[in-house]
Scaffold this motif. Sequence first.
Motif, PDB file in Angstrom:
ATOM      1  N   GLU A  29      34.211  30.501  74.294  1.00 38.53           N
ATOM      2  CA  GLU A  29      34.631  29.093  75.007  1.00 38.53           C
ATOM      3  C   GLU A  29      35.747  29.107  76.064  1.00 38.53           C
ATOM      4  OE1 GLU A  29      34.168  25.972  71.865  1.00 38.53           O
ATOM      5  OE2 GLU A  29      35.681  26.721  71.691  1.00 38.53           O
ATOM      6  N   TRP A  30      35.447  28.014  77.157  1.00 36.76           N
ATOM      7  CA  TRP A  30      36.525  27.988  77.427  1.00 36.76           C
ATOM      8  C   TRP A  30      37.223  27.022  76.803  1.00 36.76           C
ATOM      9  CZ3 TRP A  30      34.921  25.906  83.179  1.00 36.76           C
ATOM     10  CH2 TRP A  30      36.212  26.952  84.403  1.00 36.76           C
ATOM     11  N   ALA A  31      38.665  26.855  76.816  1.00 40.50           N
ATOM     12  CA  ALA A  31      39.863  25.992  76.689  1.00 40.50           C
ATOM     13  C   ALA A  31      40.405  25.061  77.640  1.00 40.50           C
ATOM     14  CB  ALA A  31      40.682  26.797  75.332  1.00 40.50           C
ATOM     15  N   LEU A  32      39.894  23.601  77.865  1.00 42.88           N
ATOM     16  CA  LEU A  32      41.279  22.943  78.842  1.00 42.88           C
ATOM     17  C   LEU A  32      41.699  22.113  78.090  1.00 42.88           C
ATOM     18  CD1 LEU A  32      38.058  23.422  80.102  1.00 42.88           C
ATOM     19  CD2 LEU A  32      39.051  21.731  81.482  1.00 42.88           C
ATOM     20  N   SER A  33      43.194  21.789  78.526  1.00 44.27           N
ATOM     21  CA  SER A  33      44.535  20.434  78.213  1.00 44.27           C
ATOM     22  C   SER A  33      45.070  20.206  79.110  1.00 44.27           C
ATOM     23  CB  SER A  33      45.466  21.864  77.641  1.00 44.27           C
ATOM     24  OG  SER A  33      46.017  20.483  76.925  1.00 44.27           O
ATOM     25  N   ASP A  34      45.438  18.833  79.323  1.00 47.10           N
ATOM     26  CA  ASP A  34      46.468  18.086  79.795  1.00 47.10           C
ATOM     27  C   ASP A  34      47.449  19.193  79.579  1.00 47.10           C
ATOM     28  OD1 ASP A  34      45.005  15.913  81.546  1.00 47.10           O
ATOM     29  OD2 ASP A  34      45.002  15.241  79.206  1.00 47.10           O
ATOM     30  N   GLY A  35      48.452  19.022  80.807  1.00 47.12           N
ATOM     31  CA  GLY A  35      48.814  18.473  81.578  1.00 47.12           C
ATOM     32  C   GLY A  35      49.572  18.794  82.786  1.00 47.12           C
ATOM     33  N   PRO A  36      49.962  18.283  83.929  1.00 48.10           N
ATOM     34  CA  PRO A  36      50.505  18.227  84.936  1.00 48.10           C
ATOM     35  C   PRO A  36      52.605  19.174  83.858  1.00 48.10           C
ATOM     36  CG  PRO A  36      50.522  16.221  84.276  1.00 48.10           C
ATOM     37  CD  PRO A  36      49.488  16.432  83.698  1.00 48.10           C
ATOM     38  N   HIS A  37      53.371  18.243  83.150  1.00 49.26           N
ATOM     39  CA  HIS A  37      54.593  18.536  83.022  1.00 49.26           C
ATOM     40  C   HIS A  37      54.607  18.805  81.551  1.00 49.26           C
ATOM     41  CE1 HIS A  37      53.874  14.137  82.904  1.00 49.26           C
ATOM     42  NE2 HIS A  37      54.721  14.177  82.184  1.00 49.26           N
ATOM     43  N   GLY A  38      53.407  19.450  81.012  1.00 47.59           N
ATOM     44  CA  GLY A  38      54.103  19.839  79.380  1.00 47.59           C
ATOM     45  C   GLY A  38      52.045  19.798  79.213  1.00 47.59           C
ATOM     46  N   THR A  90      57.515  22.674  75.209  1.00 49.34           N
ATOM     47  CA  THR A  90      58.214  21.967  76.673  1.00 49.34           C
ATOM     48  C   THR A  90      57.581  21.189  77.646  1.00 49.34           C
ATOM     49  OG1 THR A  90      58.944  24.647  76.300  1.00 49.34           O
ATOM     50  CG2 THR A  90      59.978  23.141  78.328  1.00 49.34           C
ATOM     51  N   CYS A  91      58.591  20.243  77.018  1.00 48.21           N
ATOM     52  CA  CYS A  91      58.905  18.853  78.555  1.00 48.21           C
ATOM     53  C   CYS A  91      59.660  18.889  79.429  1.00 48.21           C
ATOM     54  CB  CYS A  91      58.666  17.043  77.260  1.00 48.21           C
ATOM     55  SG  CYS A  91      58.291  15.721  78.294  1.00 48.21           S
ATOM     56  N   PHE A  92      58.673  19.061  80.942  1.00 45.42           N
ATOM     57  CA  PHE A  92      59.061  18.735  81.859  1.00 45.42           C
ATOM     58  C   PHE A  92      59.350  17.591  82.339  1.00 45.42           C
ATOM     59  CE2 PHE A  92      58.395  23.319  82.375  1.00 45.42           C
ATOM     60  CZ  PHE A  92      59.495  23.910  82.661  1.00 45.42           C
ATOM     61  N   PRO A  93      60.250  16.767  83.563  1.00 43.90           N
ATOM     62  CA  PRO A  93      60.324  15.590  83.765  1.00 43.90           C
ATOM     63  C   PRO A  93      58.937  15.416  85.238  1.00 43.90           C
ATOM     64  CG  PRO A  93      62.750  16.813  84.504  1.00 43.90           C
ATOM     65  CD  PRO A  93      61.625  17.797  84.093  1.00 43.90           C
ATOM     66  N   PRO A  94      58.918  14.768  84.678  1.00 44.95           N
ATOM     67  CA  PRO A  94      56.769  14.696  85.792  1.00 44.95           C
ATOM     68  C   PRO A  94      57.592  14.843  87.066  1.00 44.95           C
ATOM     69  CG  PRO A  94      57.688  12.923  83.516  1.00 44.95           C
ATOM     70  CD  PRO A  94      58.806  13.237  84.148  1.00 44.95           C
ATOM     71  N   GLY A  95      55.739  14.570  87.932  1.00 49.09           N
ATOM     72  CA  GLY A  95      55.813  15.099  89.438  1.00 49.09           C
ATOM     73  C   GLY A  95      56.634  14.426  90.322  1.00 49.09           C
ATOM     74  N   THR A  96      57.199  13.010  90.177  1.00 52.88           N
ATOM     75  CA  THR A  96      57.835  12.437  91.119  1.00 52.88           C
ATOM     76  C   THR A  96      59.594  13.052  91.183  1.00 52.88           C
ATOM     77  OG1 THR A  96      58.834  10.578  90.187  1.00 52.88           O
ATOM     78  CG2 THR A  96      57.485  10.389  91.970  1.00 52.88           C
ATOM     79  N   ALA A  97      59.972  13.646  90.229  1.00 55.78           N
ATOM     80  CA  ALA A  97      61.024  14.124  89.595  1.00 55.78           C
ATOM     81  C   ALA A  97      61.260  15.535  90.179  1.00 55.78           C
ATOM     82  CB  ALA A  97      61.763  14.180  87.856  1.00 55.78           C
ATOM     83  N   LEU A  98      60.456  16.579  90.263  1.00 53.01           N
ATOM     84  CA  LEU A  98      60.055  17.701  90.348  1.00 53.01           C
ATOM     85  C   LEU A  98      60.068  17.256  92.022  1.00 53.01           C
ATOM     86  CD1 LEU A  98      59.500  20.688  90.365  1.00 53.01           C
ATOM     87  CD2 LEU A  98      56.616  20.422  90.325  1.00 53.01           C
ATOM     88  N   ALA A  99      59.795  16.673  92.374  1.00 54.55           N
ATOM     89  CA  ALA A  99      59.316  16.696  94.248  1.00 54.55           C
ATOM     90  C   ALA A  99      60.776  16.621  94.551  1.00 54.55           C
ATOM     91  CB  ALA A  99      58.679  15.016  94.307  1.00 54.55           C
TER      92      ALA A  99
END
Length: 727
Positions: free
Chosen positions: A70-79, A100-109
Amino acid sequence: MKGTARQFVFGFICMMIAAAANAQHTVKDNKQEEKIRSLISQMTLPEKVSLLHANSKFYVSAVKRLNIPEWALSDGPHGVRAEINRDNWAYAGWTNDSATCFPPGTALAATWNPRLAYGRGIVLGEEARFRKKDILLGPGINIIRSPLCGRNFEYMSEDPFLISRMAVAYIKALQSKDVAVSVKHWLANNQEEHRDSVDVNMSERALREIYLPGFKASITEGGAYTVMAAYNKFRGDWCSENEYLNRQILRKELGFKGVLMTDWSAAHTTEKAALTGLDLEMGTDKKDYNDWYFANPLIKAVEEGKVPMAVVDEKVANVLRVMMNTKMFDESNREKGKMNTPEHQRAAYNDAAEAAVLLQNNGNLLPLNFTKIKSIAVIGDNATRKHCGGGLSSEIKTLYEITPLDAIQKKFGTTVKINFVQGYEKQSNFKEGSNAGQAGADKLDWKLIDEAVKAAKESEVAIIFAGLNHDFDTESSDKQNMDLPYGQDVLIREVAKANPNTIVVIIAGSPVKLSGIVYRVPAILWSWFGGMEAGNAVADLLSGKVNPSGKLPFTIPVSLDQSPAHALGNFPGRNLKVNYEEDILVGYRWFDTKKIVPQFPFGYGLSYTGFSISNFTADKATYGKTETIHAKCTVKNTGSSYGAEVAQLYVSDPVCSVLRPEKELKAFEKVFLQPGETKTIELDVKVADLAFYDEAKKAWNVEAGDFILQIGNSSRNISKSVKISIK
Ligand code: BGC
């Protein structure tokens, strides 16, 4: 051996090693393809089709008979998102899914540090594996076209080169942990308003120069295993069934051999989607999974000869290939994963600390010397608000989240009197699919303002934690305007009148209007949504334990009408159509070309120390079209504290047969330096990357002639230019 002979032998050995590695690769690939063919040959049509649509919110069925898992997918981009019920959107109530929750995309960039993107990819990969996930639905890399797009916080930048560098590092790291990424949203999902019905039109040149490069790099350099088709239409066809995007560009030009999946509930047809290259249907809003477009209707279409079996086999092969690449058939050798380790939390902290952008620091008010200060007023809803759980699909059930007030109290509260007051109240409500909940959220509450003024008067320093929250920066709706909501402008004005040592910390993931406050307060620090370690990072930035080194990944306009899509009146479009008339002039390309002075330019950010960038040279004066320019510059820390500067190399093409942006980012490097230290860095630019997309020739074109290389620390602060020629 003479130098040249030694170089020759070394070169020869390298070539042989590379050839051997390639040969090994091909043998492995051939074996894998053989296994894929063999599995497909044993499958019935219903078994094949069962791999092409979900069997629940985030899973795809196994074919147990053939040991296909079975294939398991999950969100998302910063955790990694908390477990959702199989058949509805409620949380499953697991107790081991706090992440773990990272700062989202704009912060990473904003860190401008691909090493951090790599580190984040490792953590996300490990946590995804710990949760037994096979695909993590990120990174989100759509271009930030308008300050209003609700999902800007999840995305990275207005600049395709910065996006590419960050995305490639993130993808390589994450996939090294045997988890597939899903680069999203393919393509031009640059607004949330009408995202599931709007038809986006843009020139071929804008597509090639601005909107595609991030995806191209993610696939060809990053090796992304899956791509998520956007909700919107592109030139009249849904992105999930767009022949030009999916067959011509994705498969043919980019050579993508992975899985193209829909966004959740973005499939519209069976036949057309099947024939134009979609592999996997996710999230369709029909209760019986057998009724989905890529379920029984696909079986029927094959039986009626409308979709050839070979097309189904191609999709199944794509699915199996991703499964094999992520070692799903080799579980004993697969990454086992870890969750919430101290290293993971440290990575989240590092991102928050390196992301913060010091926008203003008059009179060097910052950093604050907490050993001398006796009292501070901490003001504002964002001093205590937790943000990790918001934003919709990128929400994270975080293990913990340190707010700014928590951290300030913990770190300095024993010696400094901390006067916390609310200052402003959150007056908005989040409503999925509509920004109506933002309306009217600008009432002045003079009782709160008066309290804040009193606290500010009684304290040596006032820090206002201002900005937005995920009622504004969110999936599913756009912001109504660029204003600071809840009467924050007035609050800041009044507090600044009461205490000249007022610092504003902006917590937000998209540009907001700062023109009402820049001349009122001496210091502004933009600290984004900072993830689980937000408070610790911001407290350390304020105290100088960490020196700010973030740079803006987008332009902050003075007002919305400066911004290209709004200046031209084409956001969010009319009658469900939006035409990107600003063309290639997105972000700073528009501001710099049109000579519009923004509030803060792309690439901008101050530090507590000083830097100089000098000795900028190119290795030659003239280059051929297949060569690489090796540029160099020296970065010096001229101040008295450790810090980092980002050397940014922009290129201009002053004489060209078509309009070119005033300048475009082509290379950058973040350099960490002790006081007085100097480093020389090399910045390489391929001449081919100076090309524009020539619509007449339908090809990339570098016209011979002069180009200007510019080095600086923002798009508006260039310290030196060098002219080179291309022959
Ligand atoms: C979002 C995707 C997300 C998916 C699954 C959609 O609404 O656009 O980015 O991955 O939901 O939650």
